[in-house]
Design a protein around this motif. Structure first.
Motif, PDB file in Angstrom:
ATOM      1  N   LEU A  30       0.816  -1.315  -0.070  1.00  0.00           N
ATOM      2  CA  LEU A  30       0.057  -0.056  -0.195  1.00  0.00           C
ATOM      3  C   LEU A  30       0.952   1.303   0.060  1.00  0.00           C
ATOM      4  O   LEU A  30       1.880   1.337   0.776  1.00  0.00           O
ATOM      5  CB  LEU A  30      -0.963  -0.161   1.089  1.00  0.00           C
ATOM      6  N   ILE A  31       0.599   2.250  -0.881  1.00  0.00           N
ATOM      7  CA  ILE A  31       1.121   3.543  -0.855  1.00  0.00           C
ATOM      8  C   ILE A  31       0.292   4.207  -0.234  1.00  0.00           C
ATOM      9  O   ILE A  31      -0.769   4.732  -0.589  1.00  0.00           O
ATOM     10  CB  ILE A  31       1.551   3.944  -2.299  1.00  0.00           C
ATOM     11  N   ALA A  32       0.794   4.772   1.038  1.00  0.00           N
ATOM     12  CA  ALA A  32      -0.003   5.620   2.103  1.00  0.00           C
ATOM     13  C   ALA A  32       0.917   6.178   3.322  1.00  0.00           C
ATOM     14  O   ALA A  32       2.183   6.016   3.285  1.00  0.00           O
ATOM     15  CB  ALA A  32      -1.001   4.650   2.547  1.00  0.00           C
ATOM     16  N   ASP A  33       0.303   6.984   4.020  1.00  0.00           N
ATOM     17  CA  ASP A  33       0.963   7.390   5.045  1.00  0.00           C
ATOM     18  C   ASP A  33       0.908   6.169   6.324  1.00  0.00           C
ATOM     19  O   ASP A  33      -0.308   5.880   6.605  1.00  0.00           O
ATOM     20  CB  ASP A  33       0.013   8.530   5.771  1.00  0.00           C
ATOM     21  N   PRO A  34       1.831   5.531   6.794  1.00  0.00           N
ATOM     22  CA  PRO A  34       1.998   4.456   7.781  1.00  0.00           C
ATOM     23  C   PRO A  34       1.313   4.552   8.917  1.00  0.00           C
ATOM     24  O   PRO A  34       0.571   3.889   9.338  1.00  0.00           O
ATOM     25  CB  PRO A  34       3.426   4.004   7.740  1.00  0.00           C
ATOM     26  N   GLU A  35       1.559   5.911   9.487  1.00  0.00           N
ATOM     27  CA  GLU A  35       0.748   6.266  10.957  1.00  0.00           C
ATOM     28  C   GLU A  35      -0.710   6.461  10.649  1.00  0.00           C
ATOM     29  O   GLU A  35      -1.341   5.847  11.578  1.00  0.00           O
ATOM     30  CB  GLU A  35       1.419   7.503  11.357  1.00  0.00           C
ATOM     31  N   MET A  36      -1.058   6.773   9.301  1.00  0.00           N
ATOM     32  CA  MET A  36      -2.707   6.951   9.411  1.00  0.00           C
ATOM     33  C   MET A  36      -3.133   5.597   9.071  1.00  0.00           C
ATOM     34  O   MET A  36      -4.241   5.124   9.869  1.00  0.00           O
ATOM     35  CB  MET A  36      -3.122   7.734   8.114  1.00  0.00           C
ATOM     36  N   ALA A  42      -6.362   0.982  11.528  1.00  0.00           N
ATOM     37  CA  ALA A  42      -6.376  -0.497  12.028  1.00  0.00           C
ATOM     38  C   ALA A  42      -6.896  -0.575  13.289  1.00  0.00           C
ATOM     39  O   ALA A  42      -7.659  -1.463  13.618  1.00  0.00           O
ATOM     40  CB  ALA A  42      -5.156  -1.301  11.658  1.00  0.00           C
ATOM     41  N   GLU A  43      -6.266   0.197  14.369  1.00  0.00           N
ATOM     42  CA  GLU A  43      -6.355   0.091  15.714  1.00  0.00           C
ATOM     43  C   GLU A  43      -7.936   0.708  15.700  1.00  0.00           C
ATOM     44  O   GLU A  43      -8.724   0.040  16.650  1.00  0.00           O
ATOM     45  CB  GLU A  43      -5.492   1.279  16.426  1.00  0.00           C
ATOM     46  N   ARG A  44      -8.502   1.692  14.886  1.00  0.00           N
ATOM     47  CA  ARG A  44      -9.814   2.089  14.992  1.00  0.00           C
ATOM     48  C   ARG A  44     -10.690   1.027  14.739  1.00  0.00           C
ATOM     49  O   ARG A  44     -11.742   0.895  15.462  1.00  0.00           O
ATOM     50  CB  ARG A  44     -10.001   3.585  14.565  1.00  0.00           C
ATOM     51  N   LEU A  45     -10.471   0.343  13.920  1.00  0.00           N
ATOM     52  CA  LEU A  45     -11.387  -0.977  13.491  1.00  0.00           C
ATOM     53  C   LEU A  45     -11.257  -2.084  14.121  1.00  0.00           C
ATOM     54  O   LEU A  45     -11.921  -3.174  13.846  1.00  0.00           O
ATOM     55  CB  LEU A  45     -10.944  -1.361  11.798  1.00  0.00           C
ATOM     56  N   GLY A  46     -10.295  -2.315  15.091  1.00  0.00           N
ATOM     57  CA  GLY A  46      -9.875  -3.301  16.011  1.00  0.00           C
ATOM     58  C   GLY A  46      -9.400  -4.718  14.961  1.00  0.00           C
ATOM     59  O   GLY A  46      -9.711  -5.586  15.581  1.00  0.00           O
ATOM     60  N   LEU A  47      -8.749  -4.025  14.197  1.00  0.00           N
ATOM     61  CA  LEU A  47      -8.212  -5.275  13.161  1.00  0.00           C
ATOM     62  C   LEU A  47      -6.734  -5.525  13.680  1.00  0.00           C
ATOM     63  O   LEU A  47      -5.896  -4.849  13.911  1.00  0.00           O
ATOM     64  CB  LEU A  47      -8.107  -5.036  11.650  1.00  0.00           C
ATOM     65  N   ASP A  48      -6.530  -6.920  13.332  1.00  0.00           N
ATOM     66  CA  ASP A  48      -5.042  -7.415  14.017  1.00  0.00           C
ATOM     67  C   ASP A  48      -4.102  -7.399  12.681  1.00  0.00           C
ATOM     68  O   ASP A  48      -3.761  -8.347  12.133  1.00  0.00           O
ATOM     69  CB  ASP A  48      -5.081  -8.897  14.462  1.00  0.00           C
ATOM     70  N   VAL A  49      -3.907  -6.026  12.474  1.00  0.00           N
ATOM     71  CA  VAL A  49      -3.011  -5.872  11.036  1.00  0.00           C
ATOM     72  C   VAL A  49      -1.927  -5.190  11.535  1.00  0.00           C
ATOM     73  O   VAL A  49      -2.217  -3.997  12.211  1.00  0.00           O
ATOM     74  CB  VAL A  49      -3.640  -5.262   9.915  1.00  0.00           C
ATOM     75  N   GLN A  50      -0.488  -5.451  11.525  1.00  0.00           N
ATOM     76  CA  GLN A  50       0.552  -4.742  11.800  1.00  0.00           C
ATOM     77  C   GLN A  50       1.127  -4.049  10.486  1.00  0.00           C
ATOM     78  O   GLN A  50       1.202  -4.902   9.347  1.00  0.00           O
ATOM     79  CB  GLN A  50       1.431  -5.647  12.718  1.00  0.00           C
ATOM     80  N   VAL A  51       1.414  -2.792  10.561  1.00  0.00           N
ATOM     81  CA  VAL A  51       2.006  -2.299   9.482  1.00  0.00           C
ATOM     82  C   VAL A  51       3.684  -2.170   9.721  1.00  0.00           C
ATOM     83  O   VAL A  51       4.319  -1.881  10.402  1.00  0.00           O
ATOM     84  CB  VAL A  51       1.612  -0.621   9.457  1.00  0.00           C
ATOM     85  N   ARG A  52       4.210  -2.452   8.399  1.00  0.00           N
ATOM     86  CA  ARG A  52       5.776  -2.444   8.072  1.00  0.00           C
ATOM     87  C   ARG A  52       6.109  -1.362   7.181  1.00  0.00           C
ATOM     88  O   ARG A  52       5.439  -1.580   5.954  1.00  0.00           O
ATOM     89  CB  ARG A  52       6.149  -3.643   7.743  1.00  0.00           C
ATOM     90  N   THR A  53       6.861  -0.337   7.431  1.00  0.00           N
ATOM     91  CA  THR A  53       7.189   0.579   6.349  1.00  0.00           C
ATOM     92  C   THR A  53       8.491   0.028   5.248  1.00  0.00           C
ATOM     93  O   THR A  53       9.372  -0.716   5.853  1.00  0.00           O
ATOM     94  CB  THR A  53       7.850   1.862   6.850  1.00  0.00           C
TER      95      THR A  53
END
Length: 346
Positions: free
Chosen positions: A42-48, A53-64
């Motif tokens: 995904l091309i995006a702002d990693p912090e956003m 993901a946290e707001r949605l309660g998804l167990d997804v970790q982001v890696r830059t």
């Protein structure tokens, strides 16, 4: 030609950050192994993205990551290529201040596909009003991508919008213009160039050796031989006849009200329609959650979920990822078919 998956990762542009693009991307990634989805970043702002993901309660970790070649090195993480322009995490509240990042994501994804670092681009929906307020001057996403590709390659291209689902594939010959302007914009030359692009890309990217095209009329009952308008006889029929002399498998002009029932659909691979809603209404009615928007006529492969930003659903966890998942799968298959064709021609 086999529609095998592309070995290159797919580049996903973030789209409008206040909409559901981030939500459906996260939801798809969470289900990636169960659904056997193509590898993508995904091309995006990693912090956003992490905040959503946290707001949605998804167990997804982001890696830059720093480049596409790093994508997929650790399957536990959603790989994000960071933007220079930051995005705020404010679901449901479009902001022109986010426009620079939204456009940057599209630009970078396009460049990565053109240079061969990514197999295709999957674009999340944009909010045209927010972009217009920030100075964006293109009619839509499709037209912007065409101009971008032309500027980057030096080769002009005619973008063709294909809506494709399990039971119907449609192309609007005229796209984002008012209905009142359609008769003046519709020409035999436009129908011819659109049909040629459709047939070429269906062969090269979908593996259809001899695509069957059905061309709709413009007026009720396809004009009743000139009794209800003259465009069908003076513009559409001559184009169909020229296509036949060029060897295309094509019929038309057909009445728009009788060409979308099951028996009629079985006779063609793609319907060429004369205006936006003539194509999109039947496509979305038959398979709203599974239809994919594909842009033909470009030097890159681009697919997109066939829905808007749905800002009212953003951050709620209720947005369905079906169309985004279908767009990912189709982009992977199209890229694989194109690479297979290139290998065969080498």
């Amino acid at each position: 030609m086999s529609l095998r998956a592309s070995p290159l990762p797919l580049a996903v542009s973030v789209g409008e950050p206040s909409g559901v693009g981030v939500d459906v991307t996260l939801a798809a990634f969470e289900r990636r192994q169960v659904l056997d989805l193509p590898t993508f970043f995904l091309i995006a702002d990693p912090e956003m993205v992490a905040s959503r993901a946290e707001r949605l309660g998804l167990d997804v970790q982001v890696r830059t990551i720093g480049r596409p070649s790093e994508c997929g090195a650790d399957a536990r993480f959603l790989d994000v290529l960071p933007l220079v322009n930051h995005h705020s995490e404010a679901p449901g509240r479009p902001d022109p201040a986010n426009a620079a990042g939204t456009i940057e994501a599209i630009d970078r994804a396009t460049r990565l596909v053109l240079e061969g670092s990514a197999g295709a681009i999957v674009t999340n929906p944009i909010d045209k009003k927010a972009l217009y307020d920030a100075g964006f001057r293109h009619p839509g996403h499709t037209e912007y991508l065409a101009d971008l590709c032309a500027n980057l390659t030096g080769q002009a291209c005619q973008p063709v919008m294909l809506l494709t689902g399990p039971d119907l594939s449609c192309v609007p010959v005229t796209i984002h213009i008012p209905l009142a302007d359609v008769p003046a914009a519709l020409t035999s030359e436009l129908i011819l160039s659109t049909a040629r692009i459709v047939a070429r890309d269906l062969r090269a990217r979908f593996g259809l050796e001899r695509p069957r095209l059905a061309v709709s009329g413009l007026n009720p009952h396809a004009g009743e031989r000139g009794a209800i308008g003259h465009e069908d006889e003076n513009i559409i029929r001559p184009a169909v006849e020229i296509l036949r002399t060029e060897g295309f498998d094509v019929v038309g002009p057909l009445p728009g009200d009788t060409m979308f029932h099951p028996e009629a659909r079985a006779r063609y691979d793609v319907a060429l329609c004369m205006y936006h809603d003539q194509a999109l209404i039947p496509a979305k009615t038959l398979a709203f959650d599974e239809t994919v928007n594909v842009t033909l006529g470009l030097p890159i492969i681009r697919t997109s979920p066939d829905h808007g930003t749905a800002a009212d659903l953003a951050g709620t966890g209720t947005a369905r990822p079906n169309s985004f998942i279908a767009a990912l799968r189709l982009a992977g298959r199209m890229a694989g078919a194109t690479e297979a064709g290139q290998d065969a021609a080498a």
